[in-house]
Scaffold this active site. Sequence first.
Site, PDB file in Angstrom:
ATOM      1  CG  PHE A 129      -1.966   1.061   1.160  1.00 20.06           C
ATOM      2  CD1 PHE A 129      -3.040   0.943   0.297  1.00 20.06           C
ATOM      3  CD2 PHE A 129      -1.862   2.205   1.938  1.00 20.06           C
ATOM      4  CE1 PHE A 129      -4.003   1.941   0.212  1.00 20.06           C
ATOM      5  CE2 PHE A 129      -2.826   3.205   1.860  1.00 20.06           C
ATOM      6  CZ  PHE A 129      -3.898   3.069   0.997  1.00 20.06           C
ATOM      7  CG  ASP A 198      -0.197  -2.255   7.072  1.00 20.21           C
ATOM      8  OD1 ASP A 198      -1.246  -2.592   7.665  1.00 20.21           O
ATOM      9  OD2 ASP A 198      -0.116  -1.230   6.369  1.00 20.21           O
ATOM     10  CE1 TYR A 228      -9.425   2.621   6.651  1.00 23.42           C
ATOM     11  CE2 TYR A 228      -8.596   3.938   8.473  1.00 23.42           C
ATOM     12  CZ  TYR A 228      -8.460   3.448   7.190  1.00 23.42           C
ATOM     13  OH  TYR A 228      -7.355   3.769   6.463  1.00 23.42           O
ATOM     14  CE  LYS A 229      -7.549  -0.822   5.288  1.00 22.86           C
ATOM     15  NZ  LYS A 229      -8.107  -0.113   4.138  1.00 22.86           N
ATOM     16  NE  ARG A 387      -9.819  -2.742  -2.574  1.00 19.19           N
ATOM     17  CZ  ARG A 387      -9.280  -2.124  -1.528  1.00 19.19           C
ATOM     18  NH1 ARG A 387      -8.115  -2.544  -1.054  1.00 19.19           N
ATOM     19  NH2 ARG A 387      -9.872  -1.103  -0.963  1.00 19.19           N
TER      20      ARG A 387
HETATM   21  C1  LIG Z   1      -2.207  -1.838   3.873  1.00 11.52           C
HETATM   22  C2  LIG Z   1      -2.709  -0.498   4.280  1.00 11.52           C
HETATM   23  N1  LIG Z   1      -2.018   0.231   5.164  1.00 11.52           N
HETATM   24  C3  LIG Z   1      -2.468   1.446   5.567  1.00 11.52           C
HETATM   25  C4  LIG Z   1      -3.646   1.951   5.063  1.00 11.52           C
HETATM   26  C5  LIG Z   1      -4.171   3.297   5.447  1.00 11.52           C
HETATM   27  O1  LIG Z   1      -3.503   3.925   6.430  1.00 11.52           O
HETATM   28  P1  LIG Z   1      -4.172   5.186   7.154  1.00 11.52           P
HETATM   29  O2  LIG Z   1      -5.332   4.694   7.943  1.00 11.52           O
HETATM   30  O3  LIG Z   1      -3.089   5.774   7.926  1.00 11.52           O
HETATM   31  O4  LIG Z   1      -4.688   6.095   6.073  1.00 11.52           O
HETATM   32  C6  LIG Z   1      -4.383   1.226   4.146  1.00 11.52           C
HETATM   33  C7  LIG Z   1      -5.642   1.785   3.609  1.00 11.52           C
HETATM   34  O5  LIG Z   1      -6.367   1.218   2.858  1.00 11.52           O
HETATM   35  C8  LIG Z   1      -3.907  -0.030   3.740  1.00 11.52           C
HETATM   36  O6  LIG Z   1      -4.570  -0.745   2.844  1.00 11.52           O
END
Ligand SMILES: Cc1ncc(COP(=O)(O)O)c(C=O)c1O
Length: 428
Positions: A129, A198, A228-229, A387
Amino acid sequence: MTTRQDCLALDARDELAPLRALFDLPDGVIYLDGNSLGALPRATAARVQQVATAEWGRDLIKSWNTAGWIDLPQRIGNKIASLLGAGPDELIVADSTSVNLFKALSAALDLAQRDTPGRKRIVSERFNFPTDLYIAESLARQRGFELVLAEADEIPALIDDRLAVLMLTHVNYRSGRMHRMEETNLAVHGAGALVVWDLAHSAGAVPVNLKGSGPRAGAADFAVGCGYKYLNGGPGAPAFVWVHPTITARMDAEQLWQPLSGWLGHAAPFQFTPDYHPAAGIGRFICGTPPVLSLAALECGVDTMLAAEAHGGQPALRRKSIALSELFIALVEARCTGHGLTLQTPRDAAQRGSQASFARADGGYPIMQALIARGVIGDFRAPDILRFGFTPLYTRFIDVWDAVEHLVQVLQTGEWRQARFNQRAAVT
Ligand SMILES: Cc1ncc(COP(=O)(O)O)c(C=O)c1O
């Protein structure tokens, strides 16, 4: 081939089916984007209102103590830890995933500089990402490291005595491909390096065992993830950071900091001393004041996920997630042939997260917009990825069947060619 009737039968047998009632899902919508923003748990609105009106409105600042606001980052952190094979007080909720990654990767680089000063490589996946890559690029520039990017298949060959830190997203946001965490940890530690994960697309989606099943070498070192996911914490929900207890113990012993040394990560914030002394353990990874309203919403999301424990728990969630994505892939491949959709997600379920992605050379964006107009919500990731995320807490087999039926119609009628579906919005 699976029929619509078969899907209804699968839903009738689904042990997780009662959990859908814990969510407030709009009628007429098939929501396949819980991998980007989880749906609203039914408990959330009332809880946030209670925190606003009673705890904030009536009890005002006293609520930091009386309502336990100050404990929320650790209390919710402990609940999330229980989903990830981590122990109490090892994981804390704070900031965003991006900010936590900055803190964790920076701390990992500090350790690498002490232990293996000659090593200058941070390795990651080319299609990780973007925020992960941008944070790593920034730290590499500041700290004199080199960021080396490679395809997922090329990563094992880069785990050698030049590696300082391997930084990977467990489940790739585009392809949904899942790395083998324990195997990777063993290889990285065998090479004398550190690993940062991550878990944005893993927490609440796939079984994660941060501490591994055997010796320390199979455990991760640092992990961050998103609220939030799949944890359904609401838009922009706070994120989390986990550090292996042997590393936090070492940080305690050697008085190591993380770079965002804010007052609430201090050992005694209410002493208001002018100099910084990090809190023990994971507490030092807090920076500033926690966002209480957002934390209240996140806790409802995490509690909703924990409610699955009474319905077969993580193994049941994983079984259903695989069955949903398997069904979706099979139906799309059987019913959408000749429309240029190419599967990007591994067919081997052991290597798949909780999503299915198809590439389409052109037309991917308007096809998704046409689906959304029909009430089937997935998303599009440039340049060419459609997706679809499957959240076993609330996605039904019938949703999968109906979503594919809509996709077939969108493709066969060519309705996606309409001008209104071809105008790019700011968020895709
Ligand atoms: C793998 C990954 N890391 C980080 C994030 C987002 O990070 P943040 O919440 O800091 O915007 C996402 C967002 O979709 C993601 O897919």
